[in-house]
Write a protein that holds these residues in place. Structure first.
Motif, PDB file in Angstrom:
ATOM      1  N   THR A  58       0.771  -1.173  -0.151  1.00  0.00           N
ATOM      2  CA  THR A  58      -0.091   0.062  -0.142  1.00  0.00           C
ATOM      3  C   THR A  58       0.863   1.280  -0.049  1.00  0.00           C
ATOM      4  OG1 THR A  58      -1.782  -0.887   1.004  1.00  0.00           O
ATOM      5  CG2 THR A  58      -1.425   1.424   1.253  1.00  0.00           C
ATOM      6  N   ILE A  59       1.878   1.303   0.959  1.00  0.00           N
ATOM      7  CA  ILE A  59       2.751   2.539   1.017  1.00  0.00           C
ATOM      8  C   ILE A  59       3.457   2.847  -0.419  1.00  0.00           C
ATOM      9  CG2 ILE A  59       4.729   3.534   2.330  1.00  0.00           C
ATOM     10  CD1 ILE A  59       3.732   1.642   4.577  1.00  0.00           C
TER      11      ILE A  59
ATOM     12  N   GLU B  90       7.507   4.059   8.780  1.00  0.00           N
ATOM     13  CA  GLU B  90       7.505   4.983   7.812  1.00  0.00           C
ATOM     14  C   GLU B  90       7.176   6.570   7.948  1.00  0.00           C
ATOM     15  OE1 GLU B  90       8.387   4.122   4.668  1.00  0.00           O
ATOM     16  OE2 GLU B  90       8.034   1.823   4.944  1.00  0.00           O
ATOM     17  N   VAL B  91       7.055   6.939   9.248  1.00  0.00           N
ATOM     18  CA  VAL B  91       6.581   8.133   9.342  1.00  0.00           C
ATOM     19  C   VAL B  91       7.863   9.204   9.622  1.00  0.00           C
ATOM     20  CG1 VAL B  91       5.509   9.639  11.324  1.00  0.00           C
ATOM     21  CG2 VAL B  91       4.147   7.769  10.564  1.00  0.00           C
TER      22      VAL B  91
ATOM     23  N   GLY C 238       7.877  17.232   8.722  1.00  0.00           N
ATOM     24  CA  GLY C 238       8.715  16.169   8.921  1.00  0.00           C
ATOM     25  C   GLY C 238      10.177  16.102   8.332  1.00  0.00           C
ATOM     26  N   GLY C 239      10.672  14.745   8.346  1.00  0.00           N
ATOM     27  CA  GLY C 239      12.031  14.726   7.922  1.00  0.00           C
ATOM     28  C   GLY C 239      12.182  13.770   6.661  1.00  0.00           C
ATOM     29  N   ASP C 240      12.612  12.423   7.009  1.00  0.00           N
ATOM     30  CA  ASP C 240      12.882  11.716   5.909  1.00  0.00           C
ATOM     31  C   ASP C 240      11.987  10.433   5.561  1.00  0.00           C
ATOM     32  OD1 ASP C 240      15.262  12.838   5.537  1.00  0.00           O
ATOM     33  OD2 ASP C 240      16.375  11.815   7.151  1.00  0.00           O
ATOM     34  N   GLY C 241      10.909  10.486   6.352  1.00  0.00           N
ATOM     35  CA  GLY C 241      10.021   9.326   6.269  1.00  0.00           C
ATOM     36  C   GLY C 241       9.037   9.584   5.110  1.00  0.00           C
ATOM     37  N   ARG C 242       8.403   8.568   4.475  1.00  0.00           N
ATOM     38  CA  ARG C 242       7.575   8.509   3.497  1.00  0.00           C
ATOM     39  C   ARG C 242       6.010   8.783   3.878  1.00  0.00           C
ATOM     40  NH1 ARG C 242       7.622   3.325  -0.301  1.00  0.00           N
ATOM     41  NH2 ARG C 242       7.684   2.069   1.728  1.00  0.00           N
ATOM     42  N   LEU C 243       5.511   8.665   5.193  1.00  0.00           N
ATOM     43  CA  LEU C 243       4.219   8.995   5.576  1.00  0.00           C
ATOM     44  C   LEU C 243       4.163   9.814   6.816  1.00  0.00           C
ATOM     45  CD1 LEU C 243       2.906   5.369   6.270  1.00  0.00           C
ATOM     46  CD2 LEU C 243       2.693   6.828   4.212  1.00  0.00           C
TER      47      LEU C 243
ATOM     48  N   SER D  91     -14.978  -2.614  18.960  1.00  0.00           N
ATOM     49  CA  SER D  91     -13.642  -2.805  19.045  1.00  0.00           C
ATOM     50  C   SER D  91     -12.620  -2.153  17.746  1.00  0.00           C
ATOM     51  CB  SER D  91     -13.138  -4.021  19.268  1.00  0.00           C
ATOM     52  OG  SER D  91     -13.677  -4.950  18.070  1.00  0.00           O
ATOM     53  N   SER D  92     -13.436  -1.392  17.050  1.00  0.00           N
ATOM     54  CA  SER D  92     -12.878  -0.869  15.647  1.00  0.00           C
ATOM     55  C   SER D  92     -11.824   0.345  16.113  1.00  0.00           C
ATOM     56  CB  SER D  92     -13.941  -0.325  14.631  1.00  0.00           C
ATOM     57  OG  SER D  92     -14.716   0.330  15.134  1.00  0.00           O
ATOM     58  N   LYS D  93     -11.080   0.519  15.277  1.00  0.00           N
ATOM     59  CA  LYS D  93     -10.069   1.685  15.129  1.00  0.00           C
ATOM     60  C   LYS D  93      -9.640   1.958  13.939  1.00  0.00           C
ATOM     61  CE  LYS D  93      -7.578   0.780  19.623  1.00  0.00           C
ATOM     62  NZ  LYS D  93      -6.283   0.755  20.247  1.00  0.00           N
ATOM     63  N   LEU D  94      -9.626   3.309  13.437  1.00  0.00           N
ATOM     64  CA  LEU D  94      -9.475   3.803  12.230  1.00  0.00           C
ATOM     65  C   LEU D  94      -7.910   4.691  12.271  1.00  0.00           C
ATOM     66  CD1 LEU D  94      -9.722   4.388   9.032  1.00  0.00           C
ATOM     67  CD2 LEU D  94     -11.489   6.308   9.992  1.00  0.00           C
ATOM     68  N   ARG D  95      -7.206   3.824  11.370  1.00  0.00           N
ATOM     69  CA  ARG D  95      -5.648   4.669  11.376  1.00  0.00           C
ATOM     70  C   ARG D  95      -5.577   5.295   9.839  1.00  0.00           C
ATOM     71  NH1 ARG D  95      -2.552   4.068  16.104  1.00  0.00           N
ATOM     72  NH2 ARG D  95      -2.956   2.569  17.364  1.00  0.00           N
ATOM     73  N   VAL D  96      -5.116   6.471   9.904  1.00  0.00           N
ATOM     74  CA  VAL D  96      -4.823   7.046   8.398  1.00  0.00           C
ATOM     75  C   VAL D  96      -3.391   7.771   8.163  1.00  0.00           C
ATOM     76  CG1 VAL D  96      -5.790   8.724   7.018  1.00  0.00           C
ATOM     77  CG2 VAL D  96      -7.255   7.987   8.714  1.00  0.00           C
ATOM     78  N   ALA D  97      -3.053   7.321   7.141  1.00  0.00           N
ATOM     79  CA  ALA D  97      -1.635   7.894   6.919  1.00  0.00           C
ATOM     80  C   ALA D  97      -1.600   8.465   5.427  1.00  0.00           C
ATOM     81  CB  ALA D  97      -0.514   6.846   6.936  1.00  0.00           C
ATOM     82  N   GLU D  98      -0.718   9.609   5.434  1.00  0.00           N
ATOM     83  CA  GLU D  98      -0.735  10.164   3.983  1.00  0.00           C
ATOM     84  C   GLU D  98       0.630  10.290   3.388  1.00  0.00           C
ATOM     85  OE1 GLU D  98      -0.761  14.924   2.828  1.00  0.00           O
ATOM     86  OE2 GLU D  98      -2.708  14.236   3.414  1.00  0.00           O
ATOM     87  N   LYS D  99       0.910   9.921   2.031  1.00  0.00           N
ATOM     88  CA  LYS D  99       2.068   9.885   1.652  1.00  0.00           C
ATOM     89  C   LYS D  99       2.732  10.977   1.225  1.00  0.00           C
ATOM     90  CE  LYS D  99       5.289   6.818  -1.052  1.00  0.00           C
ATOM     91  NZ  LYS D  99       4.558   6.046  -2.011  1.00  0.00           N
ATOM     92  N   LEU D 100       3.858  11.347   1.649  1.00  0.00           N
ATOM     93  CA  LEU D 100       4.589  12.550   1.274  1.00  0.00           C
ATOM     94  C   LEU D 100       5.225  12.809   0.016  1.00  0.00           C
ATOM     95  CD1 LEU D 100       6.424  12.864   4.793  1.00  0.00           C
ATOM     96  CD2 LEU D 100       4.336  13.983   4.170  1.00  0.00           C
TER      97      LEU D 100
END
Length: 317
Positions: A233-234, A263-264, A280-285, A308-317
């Motif tokens: 995905t990343i 990856e952050v 941020g610095g060198d990460g991709r997310l 029990s659900s959790k939603l995590r969200v990340a954005e590509k830099l």
């Protein structure tokens, strides 16, 4: 009828920040609730690619998503083959990797799979032990329970179900299968129940819940498939593209949290900032937001399975 109540639907699709002409992937089509909402936000130049390994889910989606025409592509595939599925769907590549604007995972088992007795997922219905999400795959829960070694069964129950009484349950499974093969969910549920002390059985829901979850994860190699898919995905996200992941238990959530964390980009924003604004610095997310999104009280009231659900969200830099 493939009836499924979609968890965190609005929050997860909103998190994808859908563009009219973007390309989006629903890796867990299920009842098509997320897919339908994504498709409704796309223009004629947009595209939705939806994956599922369950033919019943795909058949339902062909009807439910028919109004959106050729902007929707359905693919029968395990999401661990994400890159291959996107190539087959003709997604444009960069340096040999398909590129899309958003990817969604909803890792909960679809309600019809749990509720339809003949799927063998549920301890509430007596049925043949199966638990395959893709019925073309050979491995079933019946094979694990009747043919695998006691130690292997115990490890599955401990590692995937976080079951405190894993060794006792595994020992009793082996003892019972020597009398006759364990072929139904009802018999297995009784074995599990009788392996757990009476005082413990009186709290925390059905005593077989954790064991059935563990077997389902093992039959479908859910954690291995998810790790492979999340890594892909990343790679597949365009800059500015987002991944939205809904998890339902600690093992899935740990994989997501750890993979994103690796990856952050390093962040110098104050801890109380809800989103990163420093670049941020060198990460991709970057995480958007930093902490997981949880269901509202209204949603929990309407759908207890969302608890029990959790939603995590990340954005590509």
């Amino acid at each position: 009828m493939f009836h499924h109540v979609t968890v965190l639907k609005e929050q997860s699709v909103e998190a994808l920040n859908v563009k009219l002409d973007g390309i989006y992937v629903d890796c867990t089509l299920g009842g098509a609730g997320h897919s339908e909402l994504i498709a409704s936000k796309l223009g004629p130049q947009g595209r939705l690619i939806a994956l599922d390994q369950d033919e019943a889910a795909l058949a339902n989606a062909r009807i439910r998503l028919a109004p959106y025409g050729n902007i929707v592509t359905l693919v029968k595939s395990n999401f661990r083959h994400l890159k291959t599925a996107l190539r087959q769907a003709g997604v444009e590549e960069l340096n040999g990797v398909p590129q899309v604007d958003g990817i969604l995972f909803d890792l909960g088992v679809s309600s019809p799979q749990l509720d339809e007795a003949d799927r063998g997922f549920s301890y509430n219905h007596d049925a043949e032990l199966d638990m395959r999400m893709d019925r073309d795959e050979p491995l079933t829960a019946k094979e694990i329970v009747n043919e695998w070694e006691e130690r292997e069964i115990s490890n599955i129950l401990r590692d995937y179900g976080e079951e405190k009484f894993a060794r006792k349950i595994a020992a009793n499974i082996v003892k019972e299968r020597e009398k006759s093969p364990i072929e139904t969910t009802g018999r297995l549920a009784d074995i599990v129940k009788n392996s757990i002390p009476a005082a413990t059985r009186r709290t925390g829901g059905h005593p077989a819940k954790r064991s059935f979850q563990a077997l389902r994860i093992a039959v479908n190699d859910e954690l291995g498939a998810f790790q492979e898919a999340l890594d892909q995905t990343i790679d597949c996200l365009k800059p500015g593209g987002r991944a939205a992941v809904i998890t339902f238990h600690s093992l899935e959530d740990r994989i997501c949290k750890t993979t994103f964390a690796k990856e952050v980009a390093s962040c110098s924003c104050p801890p109380d900032f809800p989103v990163c604004v420093c670049g941020g610095g060198d990460g991709r997310l970057r995480l958007t937001p930093r902490k997981p999104i949880l269901p509202t009280e209204e949603e929990l009231e309407a759908n207890p399975r969302a608890r029990s659900s959790k939603l995590r969200v990340a954005e590509k830099l």
